[in-house]
Design a protein around this motif. Sequence first.
Motif, PDB file in Angstrom:
ATOM      1  N   LEU A   1     -24.063  36.273  33.150  1.00 36.68           N
ATOM      2  CA  LEU A   1     -24.205  35.496  33.132  1.00 36.68           C
ATOM      3  C   LEU A   1     -24.590  34.550  32.120  1.00 36.68           C
ATOM      4  CD1 LEU A   1     -28.475  36.234  32.737  1.00 36.68           C
ATOM      5  CD2 LEU A   1     -27.484  34.297  31.184  1.00 36.68           C
ATOM      6  N   ASN A   2     -23.588  32.967  32.493  1.00 41.14           N
ATOM      7  CA  ASN A   2     -23.814  31.823  31.606  1.00 41.14           C
ATOM      8  C   ASN A   2     -24.155  30.522  32.143  1.00 41.14           C
ATOM      9  OD1 ASN A   2     -21.474  30.164  30.250  1.00 41.14           O
ATOM     10  ND2 ASN A   2     -20.859  32.299  29.115  1.00 41.14           N
ATOM     11  N   ILE A   3     -24.132  29.956  31.218  1.00 41.26           N
ATOM     12  CA  ILE A   3     -24.350  28.623  31.861  1.00 41.26           C
ATOM     13  C   ILE A   3     -23.044  27.631  31.690  1.00 41.26           C
ATOM     14  CG2 ILE A   3     -24.319  28.050  29.002  1.00 41.26           C
ATOM     15  CD1 ILE A   3     -26.934  25.834  29.811  1.00 41.26           C
ATOM     16  N   THR A   4     -22.378  27.623  31.332  1.00 46.66           N
ATOM     17  CA  THR A   4     -20.536  27.434  31.862  1.00 46.66           C
ATOM     18  C   THR A   4     -20.366  28.001  33.267  1.00 46.66           C
ATOM     19  OG1 THR A   4     -20.701  26.778  29.742  1.00 46.66           O
ATOM     20  CG2 THR A   4     -18.689  26.541  30.875  1.00 46.66           C
ATOM     21  N   ALA A   5     -19.646  27.569  34.196  1.00 50.16           N
ATOM     22  CA  ALA A   5     -19.403  28.260  35.100  1.00 50.16           C
ATOM     23  C   ALA A   5     -17.895  28.362  34.781  1.00 50.16           C
ATOM     24  CB  ALA A   5     -19.634  27.667  36.668  1.00 50.16           C
ATOM     25  N   PHE A   6     -16.948  27.874  33.895  1.00 46.46           N
ATOM     26  CA  PHE A   6     -16.280  28.606  33.640  1.00 46.46           C
ATOM     27  C   PHE A   6     -15.676  29.789  32.635  1.00 46.46           C
ATOM     28  CE2 PHE A   6     -12.301  28.773  30.698  1.00 46.46           C
ATOM     29  CZ  PHE A   6     -11.575  28.196  31.623  1.00 46.46           C
ATOM     30  N   ASP A   7     -16.866  30.006  32.831  1.00 48.22           N
ATOM     31  CA  ASP A   7     -17.602  31.583  31.787  1.00 48.22           C
ATOM     32  C   ASP A   7     -17.635  32.731  32.715  1.00 48.22           C
ATOM     33  OD1 ASP A   7     -15.694  30.926  28.863  1.00 48.22           O
ATOM     34  OD2 ASP A   7     -17.459  29.706  28.517  1.00 48.22           O
ATOM     35  N   ALA A   8     -18.823  32.303  33.397  1.00 44.63           N
ATOM     36  CA  ALA A   8     -19.180  33.348  34.228  1.00 44.63           C
ATOM     37  C   ALA A   8     -18.464  33.921  35.284  1.00 44.63           C
ATOM     38  CB  ALA A   8     -21.026  31.963  35.534  1.00 44.63           C
ATOM     39  N   HIS A   9     -17.256  33.193  36.009  1.00 41.12           N
ATOM     40  CA  HIS A   9     -16.499  33.871  36.554  1.00 41.12           C
ATOM     41  C   HIS A   9     -15.164  34.809  36.189  1.00 41.12           C
ATOM     42  CE1 HIS A   9     -17.209  31.831  40.882  1.00 41.12           C
ATOM     43  NE2 HIS A   9     -18.358  30.504  39.648  1.00 41.12           N
ATOM     44  N   LYS A  10     -14.947  34.302  34.846  1.00 41.20           N
ATOM     45  CA  LYS A  10     -13.998  35.900  34.733  1.00 41.20           C
ATOM     46  C   LYS A  10     -14.530  36.695  34.633  1.00 41.20           C
ATOM     47  CE  LYS A  10     -12.851  33.067  30.352  1.00 41.20           C
ATOM     48  NZ  LYS A  10     -13.174  32.340  28.468  1.00 41.20           N
ATOM     49  N   LEU A  11     -13.156  37.324  34.992  1.00 41.16           N
ATOM     50  CA  LEU A  11     -13.096  38.935  35.423  1.00 41.16           C
ATOM     51  C   LEU A  11     -13.606  39.086  36.795  1.00 41.16           C
ATOM     52  CD1 LEU A  11     -14.466  40.385  31.837  1.00 41.16           C
ATOM     53  CD2 LEU A  11     -12.176  39.718  32.722  1.00 41.16           C
ATOM     54  N   SER A  12     -13.577  38.615  37.698  1.00 38.11           N
ATOM     55  CA  SER A  12     -13.981  38.193  38.848  1.00 38.11           C
ATOM     56  C   SER A  12     -15.229  39.045  39.458  1.00 38.11           C
ATOM     57  CB  SER A  12     -13.094  39.426  40.053  1.00 38.11           C
ATOM     58  OG  SER A  12     -11.753  39.271  39.513  1.00 38.11           O
TER      59      SER A  12
END
Length: 626
Positions: free
Chosen positions: A331-342
């Motif tokens: 759960l993250n407001i930034t998509a870049f961080d939300a997609h980490k670790l698949s």
Amino acid sequence: MSTAPTRRLTVAQALVQFLSVQYTERDGVRRRLIAGTWGIFGHGNVAGLGQALLEAGEDTMPFHQGRNEQAMVHAAVGYARQLDRLSAQAVTTSIGPGATNLVTGAALATINRLPVLLLPGDYFATRVADPLLQQLEHPVEADLSVNDTLRPVSRYFDRITRPEALIPSALNAMRVLADPAETGAVTLALPQDVQAEAYDWPEEFFAERVWHVRRPAPDPHELAEAVAAIRAAERPLIVAGGGVHHSAAEEALKELVEATGIPVASTQAGKGSLRYDHPSDLGGIGHTGTAAANDLARSADLVIGVGTRYTDFTTASGTLFQRPDVRFVNLNITAFDAHKLSARTLVCDARAGLTALTEALSGHFVEPSYAAEYTFGQEHWEAVVEDAYGVDDENAAPTQTQVLGALDAVVGDDDVVINAAGSLPGDLHKLWRARGRRQYHLEYGYSCMGYEIPAAIGVQQASPDTPVWALVGDGTYLMMPTEIVTAVQEGLPINLVLLQNHGYASIGGLSETVGGERFGTAYRYRAADGTFSGAPLPVDLAANAASLGMDVLRAKTVSELREALTTARASDRPTCVYVETDTFNPDAPPTEAWWDVPVAETASREAAVQAREEYDSQVASRRRHL
């Protein structure tokens, strides 16, 4: 011809007037977006922004006098973090070394997703004085200046070479600063001739603007997938990051964990998302984390990241989450961080997302045996903390962990404790009992030595009635004590806890574990063999702090330390508590997870050979989550 009203001002005057009427609004609360300006003046900004700030006056744009350009950015960052990124400060410098001194602070701000507006002077746009004093001449890129070093560490960058170009650029700068998914350092490089150039500005440029700080809700499809994953998990674990604090989502997190029984571990930026004594709080996670958090992380089948970037300290360099079938929901407001670790993603505001999860998970609760397991781990770790804080001899010199224990007994729930570098972050992440949402202020995205004292000033400006503590070792103190003068000048009663341990204690310890044998990490005279292994240097840091205007309290024993801390907290003056500690800290709990620092693959010294063997055994457990 247009008959719209205009106002004739210089570019610098127009910028100051524009900044003074920019506001943020979130949840019905309105704040000034740029609440003040830090500055050091030189030929690149004194006749432009300097004159504009003087003419505008303190009511329009408060001015703060700094001593070091990097430190001014740190102060502005501390201010913005204390106010949940809803209000920021600007920093102006001259062209040349003043401008390049901003780079470290800008990197810190952008890495930590914290807003600061940088206004460095620049070369003449007209090139009439060429080369300018301090100008970098490039043989094939004539438009290059030293300010271009700020491009990679800025979220938005522009060089204002014409007056009218300020209008779209200033608006874009405010957009980025106020956007929780985009924010960081924003740089507007200002050629010194353009700063002083007059222009007829449209009056509407100076109208009040309110930048709404959005709280985007989760996408229904993403929410349904996340809920299904959580309901199916047997051993879920929440990793709370800095986004919980930035979103003021602590209460929403508390409601979720109390409704579901899911335990919470925290990153350095997220610590304090739950009170330390909440039944679901496991403390810090990762390389500097607790045994309770890391043991659960190794066996978790679902990791729910909330507002975290998953740095290598959090993931133990990819070795922490070891269960073969572990999956992630971010759960993250930034998509870049939300997609980490698949991960399955929930791209949304932390508070909005946590509230939605609580509603959608109604009736779901973890197995009682799992709750009992992590409760036992939490209770065991609290006993470890008690042992580390414990004192056998009140008249002995304190260890570093005993210093933290003494401070823990003195601070109130709303006090702010600031640190960034050295060995303190590891001990604090494991041991500190965070009791308020802003109490634990660790800058560990950049872990920048020298951050603590200026950041304390920024936090004190944001919260004038809050006791603020900057914790530093001698290595960090010697990097940047200059803003002590600013605290004295402004009457800001920051408290400095200065630990003298004669060197770079943290890196010394790391050096020993990776085969470096503490090379170059002690503050000592050279011995006969040329190494830095002689007597400690006769440096009196307490006297230095006093010479800069601080009240100084020297504490030689645990008993004296407690008394000094209590006195400092009650003082209305900037106060330094100086205590000498041993580099060797036997009370500190050991590292509970690995961190990847590559060791020499071939070496002739036995320490490095043994360290490499240990490295190879650890790196074998690293995995990529796909």
